[in-house]
Scaffold this motif. Structure first.
Motif, PDB file in Angstrom:
ATOM      1  N   LEU A 184      34.937  50.605  65.261  1.00 21.30           N
ATOM      2  CA  LEU A 184      34.954  49.359  64.492  1.00 21.30           C
ATOM      3  C   LEU A 184      34.826  49.634  62.998  1.00 21.30           C
ATOM      4  O   LEU A 184      35.474  48.975  62.179  1.00 21.30           O
ATOM      5  N   ALA A 185      34.026  50.634  62.623  1.00 15.78           N
ATOM      6  CA  ALA A 185      33.887  50.997  61.211  1.00 15.78           C
ATOM      7  C   ALA A 185      35.228  51.475  60.648  1.00 15.78           C
ATOM      8  O   ALA A 185      35.600  51.115  59.529  1.00 15.78           O
ATOM      9  N   TYR A 186      35.965  52.260  61.416  1.00  7.60           N
ATOM     10  CA  TYR A 186      37.283  52.728  60.988  1.00  7.60           C
ATOM     11  C   TYR A 186      38.214  51.535  60.765  1.00  7.60           C
ATOM     12  O   TYR A 186      38.910  51.455  59.754  1.00  7.60           O
ATOM     13  N   VAL A 187      38.222  50.604  61.710  1.00 11.37           N
ATOM     14  CA  VAL A 187      39.058  49.405  61.595  1.00 11.37           C
ATOM     15  C   VAL A 187      38.680  48.612  60.348  1.00 11.37           C
ATOM     16  O   VAL A 187      39.551  48.160  59.601  1.00 11.37           O
ATOM     17  N   LEU A 188      37.384  48.459  60.092  1.00  9.98           N
ATOM     18  CA  LEU A 188      36.935  47.756  58.889  1.00  9.98           C
ATOM     19  C   LEU A 188      37.411  48.462  57.629  1.00  9.98           C
ATOM     20  O   LEU A 188      37.792  47.816  56.651  1.00  9.98           O
ATOM     21  N   GLY A 189      37.376  49.794  57.625  1.00  8.09           N
ATOM     22  CA  GLY A 189      37.843  50.560  56.470  1.00  8.09           C
ATOM     23  C   GLY A 189      39.324  50.379  56.198  1.00  8.09           C
ATOM     24  O   GLY A 189      39.758  50.323  55.046  1.00  8.09           O
ATOM     25  N   VAL A 190      40.099  50.271  57.256  1.00  6.54           N
ATOM     26  CA  VAL A 190      41.540  50.064  57.090  1.00  6.54           C
ATOM     27  C   VAL A 190      41.835  48.627  56.658  1.00  6.54           C
ATOM     28  O   VAL A 190      42.649  48.385  55.773  1.00  6.54           O
ATOM     29  N   LEU A 191      41.158  47.667  57.275  1.00  6.81           N
ATOM     30  CA  LEU A 191      41.442  46.260  56.990  1.00  6.81           C
ATOM     31  C   LEU A 191      40.852  45.787  55.673  1.00  6.81           C
ATOM     32  O   LEU A 191      41.438  44.941  55.009  1.00  6.81           O
ATOM     33  N   GLY A 192      39.675  46.306  55.298  1.00 11.68           N
ATOM     34  CA  GLY A 192      39.026  45.835  54.074  1.00 11.68           C
ATOM     35  C   GLY A 192      39.848  46.132  52.834  1.00 11.68           C
ATOM     36  O   GLY A 192      40.593  45.281  52.361  1.00 11.68           O
ATOM     37  N   PRO A 193      39.747  47.335  52.314  1.00 13.04           N
ATOM     38  CA  PRO A 193      40.482  47.663  51.094  1.00 13.04           C
ATOM     39  C   PRO A 193      41.855  48.241  51.365  1.00 13.04           C
ATOM     40  O   PRO A 193      42.624  48.462  50.458  1.00 13.04           O
ATOM     41  N   GLY A 194      42.159  48.498  52.609  1.00 18.20           N
ATOM     42  CA  GLY A 194      43.342  49.280  52.942  1.00 18.20           C
ATOM     43  C   GLY A 194      44.602  48.497  53.182  1.00 18.20           C
ATOM     44  O   GLY A 194      44.790  47.381  52.710  1.00 18.20           O
ATOM     45  N   ASP A 195      45.463  49.107  53.963  1.00 22.57           N
ATOM     46  CA  ASP A 195      46.795  48.573  54.228  1.00 22.57           C
ATOM     47  C   ASP A 195      46.807  47.530  55.332  1.00 22.57           C
ATOM     48  O   ASP A 195      47.844  46.953  55.620  1.00 22.57           O
ATOM     49  N   GLY A 196      45.679  47.298  55.967  1.00 16.56           N
ATOM     50  CA  GLY A 196      45.608  46.304  57.027  1.00 16.56           C
ATOM     51  C   GLY A 196      45.711  44.899  56.464  1.00 16.56           C
ATOM     52  O   GLY A 196      45.515  44.665  55.272  1.00 16.56           O
ATOM     53  N   PHE A 197      46.011  43.955  57.338  1.00 16.24           N
ATOM     54  CA  PHE A 197      46.139  42.567  56.905  1.00 16.24           C
ATOM     55  C   PHE A 197      45.775  41.643  58.050  1.00 16.24           C
ATOM     56  O   PHE A 197      45.693  42.051  59.205  1.00 16.24           O
ATOM     57  N   ARG A 198      45.498  40.413  57.713  1.00 12.95           N
ATOM     58  CA  ARG A 198      45.301  39.404  58.742  1.00 12.95           C
ATOM     59  C   ARG A 198      46.445  38.416  58.646  1.00 12.95           C
ATOM     60  O   ARG A 198      47.048  38.238  57.591  1.00 12.95           O
ATOM     61  N   GLY A 221      31.692  40.255  56.198  1.00 13.21           N
ATOM     62  CA  GLY A 221      31.900  40.117  54.763  1.00 13.21           C
ATOM     63  C   GLY A 221      33.122  40.868  54.277  1.00 13.21           C
ATOM     64  O   GLY A 221      33.213  41.222  53.105  1.00 13.21           O
ATOM     65  N   VAL A 222      34.057  41.168  55.172  1.00 13.50           N
ATOM     66  CA  VAL A 222      35.267  41.899  54.814  1.00 13.50           C
ATOM     67  C   VAL A 222      36.240  40.951  54.135  1.00 13.50           C
ATOM     68  O   VAL A 222      36.604  39.921  54.691  1.00 13.50           O
ATOM     69  N   ALA A 223      36.636  41.291  52.929  1.00 16.13           N
ATOM     70  CA  ALA A 223      37.688  40.543  52.243  1.00 16.13           C
ATOM     71  C   ALA A 223      39.006  41.219  52.610  1.00 16.13           C
ATOM     72  O   ALA A 223      39.116  42.432  52.578  1.00 16.13           O
ATOM     73  N   PHE A 224      39.981  40.444  52.966  1.00 13.82           N
ATOM     74  CA  PHE A 224      41.272  41.007  53.335  1.00 13.82           C
ATOM     75  C   PHE A 224      42.193  41.102  52.130  1.00 13.82           C
ATOM     76  O   PHE A 224      43.389  41.208  52.281  1.00 13.82           O
ATOM     77  N   GLU A 225      41.623  41.071  50.963  1.00  6.70           N
ATOM     78  CA  GLU A 225      42.385  41.214  49.726  1.00  6.70           C
ATOM     79  C   GLU A 225      41.786  42.360  48.939  1.00  6.70           C
ATOM     80  O   GLU A 225      40.580  42.416  48.723  1.00  6.70           O
ATOM     81  N   GLU A 226      42.628  43.252  48.510  1.00  4.77           N
ATOM     82  CA  GLU A 226      42.155  44.449  47.824  1.00  4.77           C
ATOM     83  C   GLU A 226      41.364  44.128  46.552  1.00  4.77           C
ATOM     84  O   GLU A 226      40.423  44.821  46.212  1.00  4.77           O
ATOM     85  N   LYS A 227      41.725  43.048  45.884  1.00  5.84           N
ATOM     86  CA  LYS A 227      41.070  42.713  44.615  1.00  5.84           C
ATOM     87  C   LYS A 227      39.624  42.270  44.783  1.00  5.84           C
ATOM     88  O   LYS A 227      38.830  42.402  43.855  1.00  5.84           O
ATOM     89  N   THR A 228      39.253  41.730  45.935  1.00  9.27           N
ATOM     90  CA  THR A 228      37.898  41.203  46.127  1.00  9.27           C
ATOM     91  C   THR A 228      37.107  41.979  47.178  1.00  9.27           C
ATOM     92  O   THR A 228      36.003  41.584  47.535  1.00  9.27           O
ATOM     93  N   TRP A 229      37.628  43.087  47.629  1.00  5.56           N
ATOM     94  CA  TRP A 229      37.003  43.881  48.674  1.00  5.56           C
ATOM     95  C   TRP A 229      35.651  44.442  48.243  1.00  5.56           C
ATOM     96  O   TRP A 229      35.438  44.803  47.095  1.00  5.56           O
ATOM     97  N   ARG A 230      34.730  44.519  49.200  1.00  3.25           N
ATOM     98  CA  ARG A 230      33.434  45.185  49.032  1.00  3.25           C
ATOM     99  C   ARG A 230      33.112  45.920  50.336  1.00  3.25           C
ATOM    100  O   ARG A 230      33.579  45.541  51.397  1.00  3.25           O
ATOM    101  N   VAL A 231      32.288  46.935  50.250  1.00  7.63           N
ATOM    102  CA  VAL A 231      31.822  47.620  51.452  1.00  7.63           C
ATOM    103  C   VAL A 231      30.816  46.699  52.133  1.00  7.63           C
ATOM    104  O   VAL A 231      29.864  46.245  51.496  1.00  7.63           O
ATOM    105  N   PRO A 232      31.005  46.403  53.420  1.00  8.55           N
ATOM    106  CA  PRO A 232      30.059  45.527  54.119  1.00  8.55           C
ATOM    107  C   PRO A 232      28.647  46.117  54.143  1.00  8.55           C
ATOM    108  O   PRO A 232      28.474  47.334  54.261  1.00  8.55           O
ATOM    109  N   LEU A 233      27.660  45.265  54.027  1.00  8.81           N
ATOM    110  CA  LEU A 233      26.260  45.683  54.023  1.00  8.81           C
ATOM    111  C   LEU A 233      25.899  46.419  55.310  1.00  8.81           C
ATOM    112  O   LEU A 233      25.138  47.388  55.280  1.00  8.81           O
TER     113      LEU A 233
END
Length: 152
Positions: A24-38, A101-113
Motif C-alpha cells: 500500500l505504501a508503494y501504491v501511495l508513492g506512485v499515486l501521490g506525487p507520481g504518474d498515478g491518477f484517479r 491525505g494523498v493529493a492526486f495532483e503533483e502541485k499539492t502533494w505531501r507525504v502522508p503522516l
C-alpha cells in the motif's frame, strides 16, 4: 482488520482502519506525487515502462485483493512510444486513499503522516513508488517533482 478483504463487498460499511504495509505504501508513492491518477471509477497508472506497470499492478492487487486491468495502447503520435495503462475500478478504494491525505495532483502533494510514522521498510516502499514514477538516472539520480514543500 486486514486490507485484503474485497472493498466492493463492504458496501454500506465504513472502510476499516488498516496497518500500512509495503504494498500500500508503494501504491501511495506512485499515486501521490507520481504518474498515478484517479478517475471517476477508480485509480490508474499510464506509463511507457512495462515492468513498472506490472510492478504497480502486482502491488495494488496484493494491497486490495482486487483484480486490475492492464492494457497496451499504441502511440497517440508518431513520435510517441506505446503506453501501458493499469486500472483498478473501485470507487471505494479511490475514496479510501483520500483518508491518507494523498493529493492526486503533483502541485499539492505531501507525504502522508502515516507514512512518516511508519517503520523503515514501509517508508522505503513509499520512496520506491515515488522514485519509480518520478526519478531518472543519467550520471546522477534526479527526482523531478513540481512541489518543493512535498519534497521537504
Amino acid at each position: 482488520m486486514k486490507l485484503r478483504r474485497s472493498w466492493e463487498a463492504m458496501k454500506g460499511r465504513k472502510i476499516p482502519q488498516l496497518n500500512l504495509d509495503e504494498d500500500l505504501a508503494y501504491v501511495l508513492g506512485v499515486l501521490g506525487p507520481g504518474d498515478g491518477f484517479r478517475f471517476r471509477d477508480g485509480v490508474g497508472l499510464e506509463v511507457v515502462d512495462k515492468e513498472f506497470a506490472e510492478e504497480f499492478k502486482t502491488r495494488i492487487e496484493r494491497a486490495t485483493g482486487l483484480r486490475c486491468r492492464i492494457k497496451l495502447f499504441g502511440p497517440r503520435k508518431i513520435t510517441q512510444s506505446p503506453t501501458y495503462r493499469v486500472a483498478l475500478f473501485s470507487c471505494r478504494f479511490r475514496d479510501f486513499l483520500t483518508s491518507f491525505g494523498v493529493a492526486f495532483e503533483e502541485k499539492t502533494w505531501r507525504v502522508p503522516l502515516t507514512v512518516k510514522r511508519a517503520p523503515n521498510n514501509v517508508k522505503t516502499a513509499y520512496l520506491r513508488g515515488v522514485f519509480d514514477s518520478q526519478a531518472s538516472v543519467n550520471k546522477s539520480i534526479c527526482v523531478e517533482v513540481m512541489n518543493r514543500k512535498g519534497l521537504r
